[in-house]
Design a protein around this motif. Sequence first.
Motif, PDB file in Angstrom:
ATOM      1  N   SER A 276     -65.548  34.055  -3.593  1.00  0.00           N
ATOM      2  CA  SER A 276     -65.701  32.617  -3.391  1.00  0.00           C
ATOM      3  C   SER A 276     -65.726  32.288  -1.909  1.00  0.00           C
ATOM      4  O   SER A 276     -65.104  32.975  -1.084  1.00  0.00           O
ATOM      5  CB  SER A 276     -64.556  31.847  -4.064  1.00  0.00           C
ATOM      6  OG  SER A 276     -64.696  31.838  -5.465  1.00  0.00           O
ATOM      7  N   THR A 290     -67.212  25.856  -2.112  1.00  0.00           N
ATOM      8  CA  THR A 290     -68.650  25.583  -2.078  1.00  0.00           C
ATOM      9  C   THR A 290     -69.490  26.642  -2.800  1.00  0.00           C
ATOM     10  O   THR A 290     -70.648  26.372  -3.123  1.00  0.00           O
ATOM     11  CB  THR A 290     -69.143  25.486  -0.625  1.00  0.00           C
ATOM     12  OG1 THR A 290     -68.775  26.681   0.081  1.00  0.00           O
ATOM     13  CG2 THR A 290     -68.528  24.282   0.073  1.00  0.00           C
ATOM     14  N   GLN A 291     -68.921  27.819  -3.051  1.00  0.00           N
ATOM     15  CA  GLN A 291     -69.736  28.865  -3.662  1.00  0.00           C
ATOM     16  C   GLN A 291     -68.852  29.905  -4.326  1.00  0.00           C
ATOM     17  O   GLN A 291     -67.793  30.275  -3.803  1.00  0.00           O
ATOM     18  CB  GLN A 291     -70.603  29.562  -2.606  1.00  0.00           C
ATOM     19  CG  GLN A 291     -71.595  30.573  -3.155  1.00  0.00           C
ATOM     20  CD  GLN A 291     -72.361  31.294  -2.057  1.00  0.00           C
ATOM     21  OE1 GLN A 291     -71.860  31.465  -0.951  1.00  0.00           O
ATOM     22  NE2 GLN A 291     -73.578  31.722  -2.352  1.00  0.00           N
ATOM     23  N   SER A 292     -69.273  30.378  -5.497  1.00  0.00           N
ATOM     24  CA  SER A 292     -68.642  31.517  -6.156  1.00  0.00           C
ATOM     25  C   SER A 292     -69.748  32.377  -6.735  1.00  0.00           C
ATOM     26  O   SER A 292     -70.646  31.865  -7.412  1.00  0.00           O
ATOM     27  CB  SER A 292     -67.698  31.068  -7.276  1.00  0.00           C
ATOM     28  OG  SER A 292     -66.594  30.357  -6.766  1.00  0.00           O
ATOM     29  N   ILE A 293     -69.695  33.686  -6.461  1.00  0.00           N
ATOM     30  CA  ILE A 293     -70.701  34.600  -6.994  1.00  0.00           C
ATOM     31  C   ILE A 293     -70.018  35.804  -7.628  1.00  0.00           C
ATOM     32  O   ILE A 293     -68.866  36.127  -7.301  1.00  0.00           O
ATOM     33  CB  ILE A 293     -71.703  35.084  -5.925  1.00  0.00           C
ATOM     34  CG1 ILE A 293     -71.018  36.001  -4.905  1.00  0.00           C
ATOM     35  CG2 ILE A 293     -72.369  33.906  -5.230  1.00  0.00           C
ATOM     36  CD1 ILE A 293     -71.988  36.710  -3.983  1.00  0.00           C
ATOM     37  N   GLN A 330     -75.014  29.300   5.328  1.00  0.00           N
ATOM     38  CA  GLN A 330     -74.980  28.615   4.032  1.00  0.00           C
ATOM     39  C   GLN A 330     -74.048  29.316   3.045  1.00  0.00           C
ATOM     40  O   GLN A 330     -73.816  28.816   1.951  1.00  0.00           O
ATOM     41  CB  GLN A 330     -76.376  28.518   3.436  1.00  0.00           C
ATOM     42  CG  GLN A 330     -77.294  27.527   4.148  1.00  0.00           C
ATOM     43  CD  GLN A 330     -77.738  28.022   5.523  1.00  0.00           C
ATOM     44  OE1 GLN A 330     -78.103  29.195   5.686  1.00  0.00           O
ATOM     45  NE2 GLN A 330     -77.686  27.147   6.518  1.00  0.00           N
ATOM     46  N   GLY A 331     -73.524  30.486   3.418  1.00  0.00           N
ATOM     47  CA  GLY A 331     -72.630  31.223   2.535  1.00  0.00           C
ATOM     48  C   GLY A 331     -73.176  32.595   2.210  1.00  0.00           C
ATOM     49  O   GLY A 331     -73.994  33.160   2.948  1.00  0.00           O
ATOM     50  N   VAL A 334     -77.597  34.353  -2.122  1.00  0.00           N
ATOM     51  CA  VAL A 334     -77.663  34.064  -3.554  1.00  0.00           C
ATOM     52  C   VAL A 334     -78.264  35.226  -4.337  1.00  0.00           C
ATOM     53  O   VAL A 334     -78.166  35.262  -5.568  1.00  0.00           O
ATOM     54  CB  VAL A 334     -78.472  32.778  -3.825  1.00  0.00           C
ATOM     55  CG1 VAL A 334     -77.751  31.561  -3.270  1.00  0.00           C
ATOM     56  CG2 VAL A 334     -79.879  32.877  -3.255  1.00  0.00           C
TER      57      VAL A 334
END
Length: 359
Positions: A276, A290-293, A330-331, A334
């Motif tokens: 995350s 803001t993000q979890s992958i 941006q993290g 993706v």
Amino acid sequence: MPSGFLAYVGCYTTAERHAHGDGINVYHVNETLTAWQHLQTMPTPDNPSFLSLDRSGQFLCAVHGDRNHISSYAIDPCTGLIEHRSGAECGGQNPVHLAFDTANRFIAIPNYADGTVTSVSFDAATGILGVVTSSETLPGERGPHRIEQHCSHPHGVTFDPAERFMYVPDKGLDRIFVFRFHEGHLRCVSSVPTREGAGPRHIAFHPTKPCAYVINELDCTVTFYGHDRETGELTPRQTVLALPEYYTGNGRGAEIALSPDGTSVLVSLRGADILSVLSIDDDTGMLLLTQSIDSGGKTPRFFSVVASASTVLVAHEASDTIGRAALTMQGLDVAGIQHCANIASPSCIVLKPEPDPSI
């Protein structure tokens, strides 16, 4: 950017850990971290589970999980291969982390099983480990989790950016201890309680702002603390769940690090097998998930942010793999985690720039 790296990978080795690692493995890795060439397997005592370079980068040290042992290895300056240099008792049971003092003469070690923080002497010229020079037992009331918090369980030793204070999150006591570490002597100067049942595990500091961030293992949260750089005091400001809303299962917080530009906090979550990203408000230091992958494997115990390659490397203990993901403003990319290497029960990755053949 370096022309390449040497990667030193620690692991778990014992049946009690359901592990099948075989020691410290050494790899040559290209500059983009996409090609991994195995160079060496160094047999070691059980569970070389956490590794660290000394401050000169000439020696590698390992603590041996579930045992009472630390070992040191000399790094060949031309090849990067390692040779066993010495071993010593660490003064406590199940050492899980280590940090060299500012003079590179002593090593601080949290011992998970018996609730102690100890110091072992280190000869920076030879890499020889010495004797235990200090030992502190962490006091306090145990947390409410009947299995994971039956006593003190210190899990990390981390200096603040100015290296004036050393911080020890204690998963068993729901407390973070603040130490002075000087000339091999450990002295606790203060502590701050966390939320009951949080289980603080590791701490990371913002490089320029008076902010600290803690991954809490048991409730999968991250807590933001204001950090007084003069007194070492931590003031809790915010706690944020690090799991995405769609995830309804169990999890355990594992590792935490800041992005190289200081704009976000990254964490890994075992069980959920998720990475995350939490953005940091530039004005307040507050966090927003803001993000979890998907982490790309099972049990992401450890990850490392490689600033020069804008990449995150992840050690998946239970699926025997190392993966990588690009890290941008941006993290995380993706596209997700890309496979790097197969290695049994990995628990830690240390990178060192490869030697320059022209020197």
